[in-house]
Scaffold this motif. Sequence first.
Motif, short mmCIF file in Angstrom:
data_model
loop_
_atom_site.label_atom_id
_atom_site.label_comp_id
_atom_site.label_asym_id
_atom_site.label_seq_id
_atom_site.Cartn_x
_atom_site.Cartn_y
_atom_site.Cartn_z
N GLY A 184 6.79 -4.84 -9.27
CA GLY A 184 6.63 -4.70 -7.82
C GLY A 184 5.99 -3.36 -7.46
O GLY A 184 5.08 -3.30 -6.63
N LEU A 185 6.43 -2.29 -8.11
CA LEU A 185 5.84 -0.97 -7.87
C LEU A 185 4.38 -0.94 -8.30
O LEU A 185 3.53 -0.39 -7.59
CB LEU A 185 6.64 0.10 -8.62
CG LEU A 185 6.17 1.54 -8.46
CD1 LEU A 185 6.23 1.96 -6.99
CD2 LEU A 185 7.01 2.47 -9.30
N ALA A 186 4.07 -1.54 -9.44
CA ALA A 186 2.68 -1.59 -9.91
C ALA A 186 1.81 -2.37 -8.92
O ALA A 186 0.67 -1.98 -8.65
CB ALA A 186 2.61 -2.22 -11.30
N ALA A 187 2.34 -3.46 -8.37
CA ALA A 187 1.57 -4.25 -7.41
C ALA A 187 1.32 -3.47 -6.13
O ALA A 187 0.21 -3.48 -5.58
CB ALA A 187 2.30 -5.55 -7.09
N VAL A 188 2.32 -2.74 -5.65
CA VAL A 188 2.16 -1.94 -4.43
C VAL A 188 1.14 -0.83 -4.66
O VAL A 188 0.24 -0.61 -3.84
CB VAL A 188 3.52 -1.36 -3.98
CG1 VAL A 188 3.34 -0.32 -2.89
CG2 VAL A 188 4.42 -2.48 -3.49
N LEU A 189 1.24 -0.10 -5.77
CA LEU A 189 0.29 0.96 -6.06
C LEU A 189 -1.12 0.42 -6.24
O LEU A 189 -2.10 1.02 -5.76
CB LEU A 189 0.72 1.74 -7.30
CG LEU A 189 1.97 2.61 -7.13
CD1 LEU A 189 2.37 3.23 -8.46
CD2 LEU A 189 1.75 3.68 -6.10
N GLY A 190 -1.26 -0.71 -6.91
CA GLY A 190 -2.58 -1.32 -7.08
C GLY A 190 -3.18 -1.72 -5.74
O GLY A 190 -4.37 -1.52 -5.50
N LEU A 238 12.62 -4.80 -14.73
CA LEU A 238 11.27 -5.31 -14.98
C LEU A 238 10.62 -5.77 -13.68
O LEU A 238 9.45 -5.49 -13.42
CB LEU A 238 11.33 -6.46 -16.00
CG LEU A 238 10.00 -7.00 -16.49
CD1 LEU A 238 9.18 -5.88 -17.14
CD2 LEU A 238 10.23 -8.12 -17.48
N ILE A 239 11.37 -6.44 -12.85
CA ILE A 239 10.85 -6.90 -11.56
C ILE A 239 10.50 -5.70 -10.68
O ILE A 239 9.45 -5.69 -10.02
CB ILE A 239 11.87 -7.83 -10.87
CG1 ILE A 239 11.97 -9.14 -11.64
CG2 ILE A 239 11.47 -8.09 -9.42
CD1 ILE A 239 13.07 -10.06 -11.17
N LYS A 240 11.34 -4.69 -10.67
CA LYS A 240 11.05 -3.49 -9.88
C LYS A 240 9.78 -2.80 -10.37
O LYS A 240 8.96 -2.36 -9.57
CB LYS A 240 12.23 -2.51 -9.96
CG LYS A 240 13.43 -2.95 -9.17
CD LYS A 240 14.55 -1.92 -9.29
CE LYS A 240 15.80 -2.39 -8.59
NZ LYS A 240 16.89 -1.44 -8.77
N ALA A 241 9.59 -2.73 -11.68
CA ALA A 241 8.40 -2.09 -12.24
C ALA A 241 7.14 -2.86 -11.85
O ALA A 241 6.12 -2.26 -11.46
CB ALA A 241 8.51 -1.98 -13.76
#
Length: 166
Positions: free
Chosen positions: A14-20, A9-12
């Motif tokens: 984090g990935l969403a924050a980077v892409l955003g 969940l944390i990885k997901a």
Amino acid sequence: MSPPTASPLIKAFGLAAVLGGMLYVGHAWLSPRPDAATPEASSAPDRSAVAEPTVPTPASTPPPGHLNAKEVAQAYASDREAANARFKGQRMQVHGVVNQIEAGQGQVLLVTLGAGESHGGLRAVIDGGAQPLARQAVVGQSLNLDCLNQGLLMAEPVLSDCRLRP
């Protein structure tokens, strides 16, 4: 069976924050700032004391073999998908009038060509460090460019790797 961990969940998130963040930076880079929309409000140095630019002056028709930037921009405005299919990935000889100039990162210039009332024009990315004449361009001036059409980026037609042509 072990209990689920928070790691996926944390990885997901984090990935969403980077892409955003990447989308936000890309949009900010391609979207004109309100203070850069007009040459009067621009923070560019006053060019009245500078010698006349050696870049071509406005002309009504493009040279042979050049596409008219206004016509290409109108094609994107009327049918984005068809224009993208026609022009994306091609090296283009484009002729147009400068509607806006913005400074990008480093010595990169973002020049808008062929803008009209119903469309935003074409955004051309020019390396001002490799082409010092590009830094002398002014709004209302006619330019001939050799560019690679990247197609639609953030719903806007973008030309990259642009070089000034005589």
